[in-house]
Structure formats: structure tokens, C-alpha cells
Scaffold this motif. Structure first.
Motif, mmCIF file in Angstrom:
data_model
loop_
_atom_site.group_PDB
_atom_site.id
_atom_site.type_symbol
_atom_site.label_atom_id
_atom_site.label_comp_id
_atom_site.label_asym_id
_atom_site.label_seq_id
_atom_site.Cartn_x
_atom_site.Cartn_y
_atom_site.Cartn_z
ATOM 1 N N THR A 6 -94.098 23.398 -27.533
ATOM 2 C CA THR A 6 -93.592 22.176 -26.916
ATOM 3 C C THR A 6 -94.755 21.352 -26.379
ATOM 4 O O THR A 6 -95.562 21.851 -25.594
ATOM 5 C CB THR A 6 -92.645 22.529 -25.767
ATOM 6 N N PRO A 7 -94.888 20.107 -26.804
ATOM 7 C CA PRO A 7 -96.005 19.285 -26.300
ATOM 8 C C PRO A 7 -95.825 18.975 -24.836
ATOM 9 O O PRO A 7 -94.713 18.941 -24.317
ATOM 10 C CB PRO A 7 -95.929 18.017 -27.163
ATOM 11 N N ARG A 8 -96.947 18.733 -24.184
ATOM 12 C CA ARG A 8 -96.886 18.345 -22.783
ATOM 13 C C ARG A 8 -96.201 17.009 -22.627
ATOM 14 O O ARG A 8 -96.340 16.123 -23.461
ATOM 15 C CB ARG A 8 -98.293 18.291 -22.175
ATOM 16 N N SER A 9 -95.484 16.842 -21.544
ATOM 17 C CA SER A 9 -94.724 15.614 -21.314
ATOM 18 C C SER A 9 -95.660 14.455 -21.009
ATOM 19 O O SER A 9 -96.825 14.642 -20.658
ATOM 20 C CB SER A 9 -93.725 15.798 -20.164
ATOM 21 N N ALA A 10 -95.105 13.265 -21.161
ATOM 22 C CA ALA A 10 -95.899 12.069 -20.869
ATOM 23 C C ALA A 10 -96.283 12.006 -19.408
ATOM 24 O O ALA A 10 -97.338 11.489 -19.049
ATOM 25 C CB ALA A 10 -95.115 10.823 -21.270
ATOM 26 N N VAL A 11 -95.421 12.574 -18.552
ATOM 27 C CA VAL A 11 -95.716 12.577 -17.127
ATOM 28 C C VAL A 11 -96.945 13.421 -16.825
ATOM 29 O O VAL A 11 -97.820 13.054 -16.039
ATOM 30 C CB VAL A 11 -94.492 13.070 -16.326
ATOM 31 N N GLN A 12 -97.031 14.580 -17.487
ATOM 32 C CA GLN A 12 -98.194 15.438 -17.277
ATOM 33 C C GLN A 12 -99.470 14.785 -17.786
ATOM 34 O O GLN A 12 -100.528 14.878 -17.173
ATOM 35 C CB GLN A 12 -97.969 16.777 -17.973
ATOM 36 N N LEU A 13 -99.367 14.088 -18.947
ATOM 37 C CA LEU A 13 -100.551 13.430 -19.484
ATOM 38 C C LEU A 13 -100.985 12.267 -18.601
ATOM 39 O O LEU A 13 -102.170 12.030 -18.381
ATOM 40 C CB LEU A 13 -100.253 12.918 -20.903
ATOM 41 N N ALA A 14 -99.986 11.535 -18.092
ATOM 42 C CA ALA A 14 -100.324 10.385 -17.254
ATOM 43 C C ALA A 14 -100.898 10.816 -15.913
ATOM 44 O O ALA A 14 -101.721 10.118 -15.319
ATOM 45 C CB ALA A 14 -99.093 9.516 -17.023
ATOM 46 N N GLY A 15 -100.450 11.976 -15.421
ATOM 47 C CA GLY A 15 -100.893 12.428 -14.106
ATOM 48 C C GLY A 15 -102.118 13.321 -14.141
ATOM 49 O O GLY A 15 -102.483 13.903 -13.124
ATOM 50 N N LYS A 16 -102.745 13.449 -15.314
ATOM 51 C CA LYS A 16 -103.895 14.346 -15.411
ATOM 52 C C LYS A 16 -105.045 13.896 -14.525
ATOM 53 O O LYS A 16 -105.654 14.695 -13.820
ATOM 54 C CB LYS A 16 -104.340 14.419 -16.878
ATOM 55 N N GLY A 17 -105.352 12.607 -14.535
ATOM 56 C CA GLY A 17 -106.460 12.117 -13.725
ATOM 57 C C GLY A 17 -106.039 11.450 -12.441
ATOM 58 O O GLY A 17 -106.835 10.784 -11.806
ATOM 59 N N ARG A 18 -104.779 11.597 -12.071
ATOM 60 C CA ARG A 18 -104.276 10.887 -10.903
ATOM 61 C C ARG A 18 -104.884 11.366 -9.595
ATOM 62 O O ARG A 18 -105.214 10.534 -8.753
ATOM 63 C CB ARG A 18 -102.749 10.984 -10.863
ATOM 64 N N PRO A 19 -105.045 12.674 -9.355
ATOM 65 C CA PRO A 19 -105.614 13.086 -8.057
ATOM 66 C C PRO A 19 -106.980 12.471 -7.780
ATOM 67 O O PRO A 19 -107.251 12.055 -6.656
ATOM 68 C CB PRO A 19 -105.686 14.612 -8.174
ATOM 69 N N LEU A 20 -107.851 12.372 -8.787
ATOM 70 C CA LEU A 20 -109.172 11.793 -8.583
ATOM 71 C C LEU A 20 -109.069 10.310 -8.272
ATOM 72 O O LEU A 20 -109.739 9.809 -7.360
ATOM 73 C CB LEU A 20 -110.032 12.017 -9.831
ATOM 74 N N ARG A 21 -108.207 9.589 -9.003
ATOM 75 C CA ARG A 21 -108.054 8.165 -8.759
ATOM 76 C C ARG A 21 -107.471 7.911 -7.375
ATOM 77 O O ARG A 21 -107.889 6.992 -6.673
ATOM 78 C CB ARG A 21 -107.154 7.541 -9.836
ATOM 79 N N GLU A 22 -106.490 8.717 -6.982
ATOM 80 C CA GLU A 22 -105.909 8.559 -5.646
ATOM 81 C C GLU A 22 -106.940 8.839 -4.561
ATOM 82 O O GLU A 22 -106.983 8.143 -3.548
ATOM 83 C CB GLU A 22 -104.709 9.487 -5.487
ATOM 84 N N HIS A 23 -107.787 9.840 -4.777
ATOM 85 C CA HIS A 23 -108.817 10.166 -3.797
ATOM 86 C C HIS A 23 -109.816 9.018 -3.673
ATOM 87 O O HIS A 23 -110.185 8.631 -2.554
ATOM 88 C CB HIS A 23 -109.523 11.450 -4.220
ATOM 89 N N LEU A 24 -110.239 8.442 -4.806
ATOM 90 C CA LEU A 24 -111.175 7.325 -4.760
ATOM 91 C C LEU A 24 -110.536 6.095 -4.110
ATOM 92 O O LEU A 24 -111.200 5.352 -3.368
ATOM 93 C CB LEU A 24 -111.648 6.989 -6.179
ATOM 94 N N ARG A 26 -108.174 6.090 -1.820
ATOM 95 C CA ARG A 26 -108.104 6.319 -0.366
ATOM 96 C C ARG A 26 -109.466 6.114 0.281
ATOM 97 O O ARG A 26 -109.566 5.557 1.378
ATOM 98 C CB ARG A 26 -107.593 7.730 -0.092
ATOM 99 N N ILE A 27 -110.523 6.556 -0.395
ATOM 100 C CA ILE A 27 -111.873 6.352 0.136
ATOM 101 C C ILE A 27 -112.179 4.855 0.238
ATOM 102 O O ILE A 27 -112.751 4.384 1.231
ATOM 103 C CB ILE A 27 -112.912 7.073 -0.740
ATOM 104 N N ALA A 28 -111.781 4.086 -0.796
ATOM 105 C CA ALA A 28 -112.023 2.639 -0.771
ATOM 106 C C ALA A 28 -111.256 1.975 0.368
ATOM 107 O O ALA A 28 -111.796 1.112 1.077
ATOM 108 C CB ALA A 28 -111.624 2.026 -2.116
ATOM 109 N N LEU A 29 -110.009 2.363 0.574
ATOM 110 C CA LEU A 29 -109.228 1.795 1.662
ATOM 111 C C LEU A 29 -109.823 2.148 3.021
ATOM 112 O O LEU A 29 -109.939 1.286 3.908
ATOM 113 C CB LEU A 29 -107.778 2.290 1.581
ATOM 114 N N LEU A 30 -110.211 3.402 3.189
ATOM 115 C CA LEU A 30 -110.797 3.823 4.451
ATOM 116 C C LEU A 30 -112.129 3.129 4.704
ATOM 117 O O LEU A 30 -112.426 2.728 5.844
ATOM 118 C CB LEU A 30 -110.981 5.350 4.454
ATOM 119 N N SER A 31 -112.910 2.940 3.660
ATOM 120 C CA SER A 31 -114.192 2.249 3.816
ATOM 121 C C SER A 31 -113.980 0.795 4.245
ATOM 122 O O SER A 31 -114.695 0.279 5.111
ATOM 123 C CB SER A 31 -114.980 2.304 2.509
ATOM 124 N N SER A 32 -112.999 0.140 3.643
ATOM 125 C CA SER A 32 -112.701 -1.241 4.023
ATOM 126 C C SER A 32 -112.274 -1.327 5.484
ATOM 127 O O SER A 32 -112.696 -2.225 6.219
ATOM 128 C CB SER A 32 -111.598 -1.804 3.120
#
Length: 296
Positions: A6-24, A26-32
Motif C-alpha cells: 500500500t503506498p503512503r498516503s498523500a497526507v504522509q508525503l505532504a507532512g514529511k518536511g512539515r516539522p522542520l518548516r514549522e520549527h523555522l 516559529r523561529i522567524a516569528l519569535l525573532s520578529s
């Protein structure tokens, strides 16, 4: 028989790099936030250090002077500012809240004139303050013949902050859950009884926040009063709504334009007084907001 994986779902593929983007992100918002608060803190520290030698009872007890800055004060500016802010609150806040109630609870949004009203309110909130000064000069001061008085200044500033009050009050009323309205109407209350006894008390915290922002803008405006011809050197306090006046931003502007260093120290001290008045106003409004939040 081959087993198809069974192939991985689109949600899993879309969320693969999400934690890093969310972390960056948050850092940008906090820096501002840190940068903005840092510059604000530096500005406040500079103003307080510059004006601290002049923080004394003489500052709010004496009248301004362009000859003796060592003994000059800003009493007329303080009293004029309190007059303007008091009249502005009396005129702009009830009018803005009532207009917000009409637009949210009574107005038919399919009507063309209601659409025009909403569009104009949104546009007026972005108009520069100098334009309101020109309006006050041409219509209130000259056409209505109110002159350069406290009433003219208060009416001009009320028009300036009215769109902000309406927009913030509408958002606060809109945030009240529909179930409160439905429950009140189901128990037999009229629409006005529902608004007065249920919707408005629930919306008061949001309305108070918008009022704080509106009056905070009004207390620091200088451009409209420059257009209205507010005097930079007034050695008397206003005795009524038809008296001449000056306000703290105008006096601060007058002191800064002087060449002597003593006037710059006096201007910094006047800024501290202006910030203290603003802090006192905000504290009262926040106390009222928290009181109604606990009640409701």
C-alpha cells in the motif's frame, strides 16, 4: 500471488518536511517579536534616561515657556489632552458600538447601501490622520464656525478613531456564539433584549480592547492638531469645550524644534508623562475587561 504494498498516503508525503518548516517558522516569528520588543525597549530606556532629570512636580504644575526651559512645565498640554480624550471617548465609543450593533444584528447585507457603508468604514480606517485634520479644518472649524477649540479637536479625532471602534466592536459581537442568541430568543426574549442582556456583555472584553487601541492612537496624534492650528505655546488650561487648547504631542513637537538642549530634555520628560497617561488609560480599560470576563 504477489502482494502489492500500500503506498503512503498523500497526507504522509505532504507532512514529511512539515516539522522542520514549522520549527523555522516559529523561529522567524519569535525573532520578529524579539527585534520589535528590543527596539521598543531601547527607545523607552533612552527617553526615560533623557527626561528623568526633569521628572518632578514642576513638570505637571508649571506652564510651558520658551525662555526658561529649566522651570517650564506641560500643565496646559496635560489638561488639553485629557479634555480631548474624554470628549473623544464620549463621542466615538457609543457611536461606534451602536453602529457595530446595527451592522451585525439588524442590517440586511444584501442591500446595496449596507454594502457601501461597510466598504467605506473599511476604507476610512486606512485614511492618514492628516486627511482628517484637513476635514476638521475645512468643515468643523470654518464651515460650522466652531473655530480652533476643544470641540473641534475632539470631533476631528473622534472621526479619526470611529472606524477602528466600529471594526473592533463588530468583530467582538461576531465572536459571540450563535447559541447564546438562539437560547435567548427561544426563551421568549426580543431581539433587543437578547443584544442588550446577552450579546453585549459577552462582547465587552473585545469591545474594550478595540477601544483601548482607538484611544491609544488618539492620544498620540499630532498631525490633525497641526492642521487645526493648535497653539504650540498655551499658558492657560481650557475652561470648556469652546476654549483654545494644546495637547502634549504638539508641545513635545514644539520643544524638539528648539535648538537648546534643555528643551530636548523637557520634551523627553513630556513623552514620559504622555506614556504614563496612556498606561493609566490602558490599565483602567484592562481592569474593566477582566472584570466582565470573570462575570460572564
Amino acid at each position: 500471488m504477489a502482494v502489492l504494498s500500500t503506498p503512503r498516503s498523500a497526507v504522509q508525503l505532504a507532512g514529511k518536511g512539515r516539522p522542520l518548516r514549522e520549527h523555522l517558522f516559529r523561529i522567524a516569528l519569535l525573532s520578529s517579536l524579539v527585534i520589535a520588543l528590543g527596539f521598543l525597549a531601547l527607545l523607552l530606556i533612552y527617553v526615560v534616561q533623557e527626561g528623568w532629570p526633569r521628572i518632578s512636580p514642576t513638570l505637571w504644575e508649571a506652564m510651558p515657556s520658551i525662555r526658561r526651559p529649566e522651570t517650564a512645565g506641560v500643565q496646559s498640554g496635560i489638561v488639553g489632552t485629557l479634555w480631548i480624550i474624554g470628549l473623544t471617548a464620549l463621542m466615538a465609543l457609543p457611536t461606534g458600538v451602536l453602529a457595530a450593533i446595527y451592522l451585525e444584528e439588524y442590517a440586511d447585507r444584501t442591500k446595496w447601501y449596507n454594502k457601501i457603508i461597510e466598504l467605506n468604514i473599511s476604507n476610512l480606517a486606512a485614511v492618514p490622520s492628516i486627511v482628517y485634520g484637513i476635514l476638521g479644518l475645512g468643515i468643523i472649524a470654518r464651515w460650522l464656525e466652531f473655530g480652533f477649540t476643544v470641540m473641534t479637536g475632539a470631533m476631528t479625532v473622534s472621526l479619526l478613531v470611529l472606524p477602528i471602534v466600529i471594526i473592533s466592536a463588530r468583530e467582538a459581537i461576531r465572536a459571540v456564539p450563535p447559541s447564546i442568541r438562539e437560547g435567548s430568543l427561544a426563551l421568549g426574549a426580543t431581539q433587543w433584549q437578547t443584544i442588550y442582556r446577552q450579546v453585549l456583555p459577552s462582547a465587552i472584553p473585545g469591545i474594550a480592547t478595540g477601544s483601548i487601541l482607538a484611544l491609544s492612537r488618539a492620544i498620540g496624534e499630532a498631525a490633525p492638531f497641526l492642521m487645526l492650528g493648535a497653539a504650540t505655546l498655551v499658558r492657560f488650561n481650557p475652561e470648556g469645550v469652546w476654549s483654545s487648547f494644546t495637547v502634549l504631542p504638539i508641545q513635545i513637537y514644539s520643544f524638539i524644534t528648539q535648538s537648546r538642549e534643555e528643551f530636548h530634555v523637557l520634551a523627553s520628560a513630556a513623552i514620559v508623562i504622555l506614556l504614563a497617561i496612556l498606561l493609566l488609560m490602558n490599565s483602567i480599560a484592562i481592569w474593566l475587561r477582566n472584570r466582565y470576563q470573570k462575570r460572564w
